[in-house]
Design a protein around this motif. Structure first.
Motif, mmCIF file in Angstrom:
data_model
loop_
_atom_site.group_PDB
_atom_site.id
_atom_site.type_symbol
_atom_site.label_atom_id
_atom_site.label_comp_id
_atom_site.label_asym_id
_atom_site.label_seq_id
_atom_site.Cartn_x
_atom_site.Cartn_y
_atom_site.Cartn_z
ATOM 1 N N PHE A 1 0.867 -1.185 0.000
ATOM 2 C CA PHE A 1 0.000 0.000 0.000
ATOM 3 C C PHE A 1 0.898 1.227 0.000
ATOM 4 O O PHE A 1 1.590 1.509 0.983
ATOM 5 C CB PHE A 1 -0.891 -0.040 1.245
ATOM 6 N N LEU A 2 0.875 1.976 -1.096
ATOM 7 C CA LEU A 2 1.710 3.171 -1.251
ATOM 8 C C LEU A 2 0.971 4.400 -0.730
ATOM 9 O O LEU A 2 -0.155 4.664 -1.136
ATOM 10 C CB LEU A 2 2.057 3.368 -2.723
ATOM 11 N N GLY A 3 1.621 5.159 0.161
ATOM 12 C CA GLY A 3 0.962 6.319 0.762
ATOM 13 C C GLY A 3 -0.206 5.882 1.610
ATOM 14 O O GLY A 3 -1.335 6.345 1.449
ATOM 15 N N GLU B 1 -7.847 0.535 3.221
ATOM 16 C CA GLU B 1 -8.098 -0.319 2.063
ATOM 17 C C GLU B 1 -7.286 -1.602 2.106
ATOM 18 O O GLU B 1 -7.734 -2.642 1.599
ATOM 19 C CB GLU B 1 -7.829 0.463 0.778
ATOM 20 N N ALA B 2 -6.091 -1.566 2.696
ATOM 21 C CA ALA B 2 -5.329 -2.807 2.865
ATOM 22 C C ALA B 2 -6.070 -3.763 3.793
ATOM 23 O O ALA B 2 -6.097 -4.976 3.560
ATOM 24 C CB ALA B 2 -3.936 -2.504 3.416
ATOM 25 N N MET B 3 -6.686 -3.218 4.836
ATOM 26 C CA MET B 3 -7.441 -4.074 5.758
ATOM 27 C C MET B 3 -8.664 -4.672 5.069
ATOM 28 O O MET B 3 -9.008 -5.837 5.290
ATOM 29 C CB MET B 3 -7.813 -3.283 7.013
ATOM 30 N N GLN B 4 -9.319 -3.885 4.208
ATOM 31 C CA GLN B 4 -10.451 -4.432 3.466
ATOM 32 C C GLN B 4 -9.997 -5.540 2.515
ATOM 33 O O GLN B 4 -10.647 -6.583 2.406
ATOM 34 C CB GLN B 4 -11.160 -3.324 2.695
ATOM 35 N N ILE C 1 -4.481 4.855 -2.719
ATOM 36 C CA ILE C 1 -5.784 5.495 -2.539
ATOM 37 C C ILE C 1 -5.540 7.000 -2.454
ATOM 38 O O ILE C 1 -4.969 7.495 -1.482
ATOM 39 C CB ILE C 1 -6.484 4.982 -1.264
ATOM 40 N N GLY C 2 -5.953 7.721 -3.474
ATOM 41 C CA GLY C 2 -5.748 9.166 -3.447
ATOM 42 C C GLY C 2 -4.287 9.546 -3.490
ATOM 43 O O GLY C 2 -3.829 10.350 -2.680
ATOM 44 N N LEU C 3 -3.538 8.971 -4.426
ATOM 45 C CA LEU C 3 -2.111 9.276 -4.547
ATOM 46 C C LEU C 3 -1.794 10.015 -5.841
ATOM 47 O O LEU C 3 -1.182 11.095 -5.818
ATOM 48 C CB LEU C 3 -1.288 7.986 -4.474
ATOM 49 N N ILE C 4 -2.229 9.475 -6.974
ATOM 50 C CA ILE C 4 -1.734 10.019 -8.241
ATOM 51 C C ILE C 4 -2.242 11.434 -8.508
ATOM 52 O O ILE C 4 -1.626 12.175 -9.281
ATOM 53 C CB ILE C 4 -2.068 9.089 -9.425
ATOM 54 N N GLU C 5 -3.352 11.834 -7.862
ATOM 55 C CA GLU C 5 -3.856 13.195 -8.101
ATOM 56 C C GLU C 5 -2.987 14.263 -7.449
ATOM 57 O O GLU C 5 -3.172 15.456 -7.692
ATOM 58 C CB GLU C 5 -5.299 13.334 -7.611
ATOM 59 N N HIS C 6 -2.025 13.839 -6.635
ATOM 60 C CA HIS C 6 -1.099 14.795 -6.028
ATOM 61 C C HIS C 6 0.136 15.034 -6.894
ATOM 62 O O HIS C 6 1.016 15.814 -6.506
ATOM 63 C CB HIS C 6 -0.682 14.309 -4.646
ATOM 64 N N ALA D 1 -2.627 -3.774 -9.993
ATOM 65 C CA ALA D 1 -2.501 -2.421 -9.450
ATOM 66 C C ALA D 1 -3.909 -1.881 -9.242
ATOM 67 O O ALA D 1 -4.736 -1.918 -10.162
ATOM 68 C CB ALA D 1 -1.734 -1.515 -10.404
ATOM 69 N N ILE D 2 -4.189 -1.431 -8.032
ATOM 70 C CA ILE D 2 -5.498 -0.859 -7.698
ATOM 71 C C ILE D 2 -5.284 0.588 -7.303
ATOM 72 O O ILE D 2 -4.484 0.884 -6.414
ATOM 73 C CB ILE D 2 -6.167 -1.634 -6.554
ATOM 74 N N LEU D 3 -6.004 1.490 -7.968
ATOM 75 C CA LEU D 3 -5.837 2.915 -7.710
ATOM 76 C C LEU D 3 -7.202 3.569 -7.586
ATOM 77 O O LEU D 3 -8.149 3.203 -8.292
ATOM 78 C CB LEU D 3 -5.069 3.597 -8.853
ATOM 79 N N THR D 4 -7.302 4.537 -6.682
ATOM 80 C CA THR D 4 -8.488 5.393 -6.630
ATOM 81 C C THR D 4 -8.044 6.848 -6.547
ATOM 82 O O THR D 4 -6.928 7.159 -6.104
ATOM 83 C CB THR D 4 -9.405 5.088 -5.426
ATOM 84 N N THR D 5 -8.927 7.724 -6.999
ATOM 85 C CA THR D 5 -8.734 9.167 -6.851
ATOM 86 C C THR D 5 -10.083 9.798 -6.526
ATOM 87 O O THR D 5 -11.133 9.252 -6.894
ATOM 88 C CB THR D 5 -8.196 9.817 -8.143
ATOM 89 N N PRO D 6 -10.095 10.960 -5.875
ATOM 90 C CA PRO D 6 -11.361 11.665 -5.643
ATOM 91 C C PRO D 6 -12.033 12.043 -6.957
ATOM 92 O O PRO D 6 -11.365 12.441 -7.914
ATOM 93 C CB PRO D 6 -10.939 12.910 -4.847
ATOM 94 N N ARG D 7 -13.347 11.930 -6.984
ATOM 95 C CA ARG D 7 -14.103 12.206 -8.197
ATOM 96 C C ARG D 7 -14.199 13.704 -8.491
ATOM 97 O O ARG D 7 -14.284 14.524 -7.569
ATOM 98 C CB ARG D 7 -15.520 11.639 -8.073
#
Length: 349
Positions: free
Chosen positions: A172-174, A180-183, A258-263, A286-292
């Motif tokens: 889990f990066l950042g 999310e790792a726990m889920q 989770i919420g990394l690449i948008e930074h 690879a699993i990625l999320t960003t704010p909508r």
């Protein structure tokens, strides 16, 4: 797995966990516990998109959030320079963590009393500050306690389902609070997760003080049915390090952010995606999320700017996010919207 770095295995057993039943739902003072296993899970699937046909002329560029936190502006005035990225992340973590600690119903009542007290004493400035605080509490209550859009267990379970893994190694990066790792550990039990963040506060407080009795709905490999897991049930290490300095090999079944690449501004986006690629096993996910990018997200980051906005941040839609991933060599297996986030599940092309 490299054990030379400073790690600590999660084994918090201060309190005996309650035996939450499948279907349990409760709204507590500072968060929601949701073990409902019936539809609908909030996930809007757009996986059939022809990513190769997308262009930036079609999807446009992400929205840049530019209403900065008062704390950031004050720091920059005092130091005569722009707040460094790492310093901003430290400020954000401590600020955002405060929200998760709030007894929202109690603080709303107290803040309303402060408004009336200030008005009765003709303290317009004090009333204005208390009103601003109340508005922030109402927004946080709506987003986190009513909609459960920050953790969003049902949406993330839907996004994470169907992975072909057994007892996975997860990076889990950042990681922040590691939710999310726990889920993932609950849905694919018996594995091991490494959480990485370069702010020690995430290890000691955001993850370290994550509610031990928070229930995660996962799977029971022995029966094929659902099972409830807690933080103490999971094999998790937390590494305090800059993700750019990690020396793991291609040894993880899942790399998640989770919420990394948008930074990362566009000129550095390739670095963000390379951090996912570098540690994936062949055929890993690879699993990625960003704010909508949606009106309510823009409103959230405006009203909550003093808690949230200490560094560069974009809001994007799933097509913009997917185009970034496609351009950086990822095959998109799953894509869609959950409550407040876009989500991608990818493999390397």
């Amino acid at each position: 797995m490299n054990k030379a770095m400073d790690t600590s295995v999660t084994r918090s057993r201060e309190k005996k966990n309650p035996n939450h039943e499948i279907g349990y739902f409760k709204r507590l003072a500072n968060h929601v516990q949701d073990l409902r296993d019936t539809p609908p899970d909030v996930f809007e699937d757009v996986s059939l998109t022809d990513w190769d046909s997308l262009t930036w002329n079609k999807v446009n560029r992400p929205y840049k959030v530019d209403k900065w936190a008062k704390g950031k502006k004050l720091w920059e005035q005092e130091h005569g320079q722009r707040m460094p990225v790492k310093e901003g992340w430290k400020h954000f973590n401590r600020s955002f963590h405060q929200l998760f600690q709030k007894d929202v119903p109690k603080e709303k009542q107290q803040t309303r009393s402060e408004i009336w007290s200030s008005l009765l004493n003709l303290d317009v400035h004090g009333a204005g500050e208390a009103l601003e605080e109340l508005i922030q509490l109402l927004v946080w209550n709506k987003v986190h306690r009513v909609e459960d859009a920050i953790w969003d267990p049902r949406g993330k379970r839907a996004l994470f389902e169907g992975l072909d893994v057994n007892k996975p190694e997860v990076l889990f990066l950042g990681a922040a609070d590691g939710y999310e790792a726990m889920q993932l550990m609950a849905q694919y039990p018996g594995g091991h997760a490494v959480l990485v963040d370069y702010d020690d506060f995430c290890k000691t407080d955001r993850f370290g003080k994550f509610p031990s009795q928070y229930p995660f709905l996962g799977n029971n490999p022995a029966t094929g049915s659902h099972k409830v897991y807690y933080k103490e049930d999971m094999n998790i290490d937390f590494v305090v390090e800059d993700i750019r300095n990690l020396n793991y090999g291609k040894e993880f079944d899942i790399v998640v952010s989770i919420g990394l690449i948008e930074h990362f501004p566009d000129e550095y986006k390739h670095e963000a995606f390379e951090m996912h690629r570098r540690f994936l096993k062949p055929n890993g996910y690879a699993i990625l999320t960003t704010p909508r990018q949606q009106l309510r997200s823009k409103a959230f980051y405006t009203v909550m700017s003093d808690y949230m906005n200490y560094g560069y941040r974009e809001l994007m839609d799933v097509f913009q996010m997917g185009l970034y991933a496609w351009e950086n060599g990822f095959k998109i297996l799953r894509a869609g919207y959950i409550k407040a986030h876009n989500g991608l599940v990818c493999k390397l092309r």
